[in-house]
Each structure stands twice: as structure tokens, then as C-alpha cells.
Write an enzyme that holds these catalytic residues in place. Sequence first.
Site, PDB file in Angstrom:
ATOM      1  CG  HIS A 138    -114.126 -66.983  28.853  1.00 24.59           C
ATOM      2  ND1 HIS A 138    -114.956 -67.276  29.907  1.00 24.59           N
ATOM      3  CD2 HIS A 138    -113.501 -68.141  28.538  1.00 24.59           C
ATOM      4  CE1 HIS A 138    -114.831 -68.549  30.220  1.00 24.59           C
ATOM      5  NE2 HIS A 138    -113.962 -69.111  29.404  1.00 24.59           N
ATOM      6  CG  ASP A 215    -110.865 -62.137  31.284  1.00 18.62           C
ATOM      7  OD1 ASP A 215    -109.846 -62.696  31.735  1.00 18.62           O
ATOM      8  OD2 ASP A 215    -111.782 -62.759  30.725  1.00 18.62           O
ATOM      9  CD  GLN A 218    -106.408 -67.823  27.713  1.00 18.51           C
ATOM     10  OE1 GLN A 218    -105.245 -68.188  27.560  1.00 18.51           O
ATOM     11  NE2 GLN A 218    -107.366 -68.668  28.019  1.00 18.51           N
ATOM     12  CE  LYS A 241    -108.152 -69.776  31.666  1.00 17.98           C
ATOM     13  NZ  LYS A 241    -108.799 -70.931  31.065  1.00 17.98           N
ATOM     14  CB  CYS A 379    -116.188 -70.361  27.475  1.00 12.81           C
ATOM     15  SG  CYS A 379    -116.401 -71.916  28.308  1.00 12.81           S
TER      16      CYS A 379
HETATM   17  N1  7TS Z   1    -111.419 -65.239  30.648  1.00 10.73           N
HETATM   18  C1  7TS Z   1    -110.721 -65.781  29.648  1.00 10.73           C
HETATM   19  C2  7TS Z   1    -110.151 -64.908  28.576  1.00 10.73           C
HETATM   20  C3  7TS Z   1    -110.511 -67.167  29.642  1.00 10.73           C
HETATM   21  O1  7TS Z   1    -109.802 -67.713  28.655  1.00 10.73           O
HETATM   22  C4  7TS Z   1    -111.063 -67.966  30.673  1.00 10.73           C
HETATM   23  C5  7TS Z   1    -110.949 -69.464  30.655  1.00 10.73           C
HETATM   24  C6  7TS Z   1    -111.764 -67.332  31.689  1.00 10.73           C
HETATM   25  C7  7TS Z   1    -111.921 -65.972  31.647  1.00 10.73           C
HETATM   26  C8  7TS Z   1    -112.327 -68.087  32.848  1.00 10.73           C
HETATM   27  O2  7TS Z   1    -111.302 -68.486  33.667  1.00 10.73           O
HETATM   28  P1  7TS Z   1    -111.588 -69.443  34.924  1.00 10.73           P
HETATM   29  O3  7TS Z   1    -110.241 -69.809  35.407  1.00 10.73           O
HETATM   30  O4  7TS Z   1    -112.350 -68.645  35.905  1.00 10.73           O
HETATM   31  O5  7TS Z   1    -112.368 -70.596  34.395  1.00 10.73           O
HETATM   32  N2  7TS Z   1    -110.754 -70.008  29.373  1.00 10.73           N
HETATM   33  C9  7TS Z   1    -110.887 -71.304  29.003  1.00 10.73           C
HETATM   34  C10 7TS Z   1    -110.604 -71.774  27.723  1.00 10.73           C
HETATM   35  O6  7TS Z   1    -110.188 -71.071  26.800  1.00 10.73           O
HETATM   36  N3  7TS Z   1    -110.845 -73.080  27.658  1.00 10.73           N
HETATM   37  O7  7TS Z   1    -111.254 -73.496  28.871  1.00 10.73           O
HETATM   38  C11 7TS Z   1    -111.280 -72.392  29.703  1.00 10.73           C
END
Ligand code: 7TS
Length: 421
Positions: A138, A215, A218, A241, A379
Site C-alpha cells: 500500500h 503492515d 488488512q 479496518k 492506493c
Molecule cells: N496498509 C494497507 C495494507 C492498507 O490496506 C491500508 C488502507 C493502509 C496501510 C493504510 O491504512 P490507514 O488506516 O492508515 O489509512 N487501505 C485502504 C484500502 O484498501 N482502501 O482504502 C484504504
Amino acid sequence: MMLNVADKTDTQVRAKRFDIEKIRADFPILSRRVHGKPLVYLDSAASAQRPTAVLDAVDRFYRTHNANIHRGVHLLSQEATEAYEGARDTLTRFVGAASRREVIFTRGTTESVNLVAQSFVRPRVGPGDEILITHMEHHSNIVPWQIVCEQTGASLKVVPMTAAGELDLKAYRQLLNDSVKLLAVGHISNALGTINPVAEMTALAKQYDIPVLIDGAQAAPHMPIDVNAIGCDFYCLSGHKMYGPTGIGILWGKESLLDAMPPYQGGGEMIQYVSFEETLYNELPGKFEAGTPNIAGAVGLGAAADYLTAVGHDGIIAHENELLAYATESLTAIAGLRLVGTAAHKASVISFAIDGIHPHDLGTIIDHDGIAIRTGHHCAMPVMQFFGLPATARASLGLYNTREDIDRLVPALEKARKMLL
Ligand code: 7TS
């Protein structure tokens, strides 16, 4: 032998308790209508919905305990502190951490990665050093490392992937060397659904003493997290999430590493003593929590972790795996549909493209049937570049999804395809 039987029985009992109707009833939003149709929510990888347990915990906090934490002598402040620190204890257990000092509340995965990039990696690297990531990260596990490379002269190396969307482990082994100062890898890819062999990759990195960041954005909603079993040094996750609030997440880090790191931000709470001549920083975890934190968010995240634990990971995994197989089979029956990401080990994400149709058009049309999927680059632009696509459509599953959701999705896509071709 005895143990096996006991394990199996236990698993069966827990799996049996996974009552999908009861679970759906825990999520009030699932009963709303969208464009006059019952909602089918297939966008949990972007942000999951919240159960009543989380909504109530946040509501109760604001209604009855709200105050700033740590600094107050009055009762509300003490109650708020207890609620916030209690959530830290819950998250400590949730990721299998050795100590609550290792659990830092952040805004989410993005901030957790940036914290490690600036506070751990930046002071340790320079020209000739390498930061190793993978092709399926990501953006939040790419860009912070690019920034560090710009700041220090270190270079970014990328583990390639195969056409199935699996990491090329042979190439990974060849990329490991003494110049690598960090491996940063996603536990589950948000664009492909691939579950990466993070424990195996960490063990290989450790042969070169390479610190490892995972990370887990997910992974946290779908599988039990055990940072010691993985053997990593840092693990990042986001509340929203895993059925918790937005604007909250954690960074787990090994205490010895966190202890040696300089603060990421300065301000209140992260200090023990301040004068114009000298400032003494707070101990862990306060050293990394400058300013008033998202207190209610942390409380909600604790409630989300408790909810997942109460439902039970065995039941969640069994349900989601069955549904992923069903959805994959149903979707591949659609003419012209190509799955993007066909790894042997996958979780909860189905990315796809339909020949001759832009995913945005698909997403917009099926929204009118009350079906929420995500379309775009997710992303993860390098993943799109790899597959030669501008975007994919992505259906992502949560513990509340059902075969009926898939049975609504498939004809809606077929109808949209006929309209658009
Ligand atoms: N890493 C992964 C694997 C993710 O899917 C996401 C967000 C992030 C990091 C960032 O997370 P945040 O909570 O700091 O924003 N993924 C997604 C997505 O798949 N669609 O919108 C956000």
C-alpha cells in the site's frame, strides 16, 4: 493424540458458535437501505462497519467518563485514564505483546509506519544502505520509505511478485544482504488479498540482523496476530479496518528498540520535565504519544478487539474462507471477468477487471442496486502498473458478509456488463 482431539473439538465448538444472523444483527448499518435496496457492503478492506459493542463503548465514554487523561486529579479524568489504558492492555493481548509499554496508540497504520520511518530508520541509514519493501505494498508502506531515502541517501529495493500476485521468495532471498537496514512488508495485500509468509520472511531477514516491520492493516480483522510468532520488530494496524473507530490504530514495537528511539513528535504528555535549557522525555509508551490522544477512539478500538476475540478467530476464518471460495467461483463465471490476484493463500479480497469496461462504471452502476464495492488503484499503484491496469474493481469481505451478498453482486455485475458493452 489427545491434544489433537481436544484441539479439534474446541475448534468445532467455536466454529459452531459462529452465528452469522446474530453477527449481522450486531451491525446496525447493515439493515439500512441504499438507493431503496438492502445494503450489500463489500468494501470492508477500505473501512469495515462497526458493531454495537464499539458504538456503545464510544458513546458510553463520551456520555459518562469524558475528560482528558493522565493529568487530572478529578474522578472523570481518572476514569478516562483507566478506560484509555485499559484499551492499551486489550491491544497488548490482541497482538501478543510482552508488555503494554510496547503498544503505542497512533492515528492508524499510516502514522505507525511514518513513526518508524522517521524515528527508527532515518537516524540509522545513509548512502549505501537499503530499505527493502515489496511490489504489493500500500502507498503508506512505500512513500514513508521514499521520504527517508530522499532525506538520507539510502536506496529503496523492491521484492518482485509473480503473475499470481505472490512474492517471489527466491528473488527475496537474493535481495537480502548486510546493507539492508529494514524490511517492510504487508501481512495481507489490500489490492490482491495475498497472505504473505511474514514469519518465514522475517526468519530469513534475521539471518542478516535486519529489523522487520509488518503492515498488518488488512490482517488484523481476519486472523489472530502474534507478533512473537512472526518474530518481527514492529507491527502496525488501523482500528477502522478491524471494526473499530477511524483515527486510531497502534504501533507495536520491541521495547528495546522503542526505548532507544527518539520521539517522533514533541508536545504535552511525551515529557517528564521541560525547561528552556533541557527537556526530559517520558518513558514508553508516553514518549510516542504527544498531545491529547484519540481517547474515545482507543476505547472503541479496545471494544473492537474484544469483539473479535469474543466472536473467535476460528469461526471468522472458517466463515470468510468459505465465502471467499464461493465468491471467487461465482465471479469467475462472469464472461470477460479476470481475477487480479490468484495467490494460493488469500484472504477476503477479490480484485477483478471485466474486459472492455472501466471499473468505475461498474462500481457506479451496481451502487444503484445498493451494492458497495471499491474501484480504483486501491492506493497500490505499483500493483496496477504490474498488471497493466489503470484500476480494478474490488469486493472485500468482512465477517458479516454472506452468500446472499455474493448472490446479489454477481447478477448486478452481469447486468452492468450488458449495459456497458
Ligand atoms: N496498509 C494497507 C495494507 C492498507 O490496506 C491500508 C488502507 C493502509 C496501510 C493504510 O491504512 P490507514 O488506516 O492508515 O489509512 N487501505 C485502504 C484500502 O484498501 N482502501 O482504502 C484504504
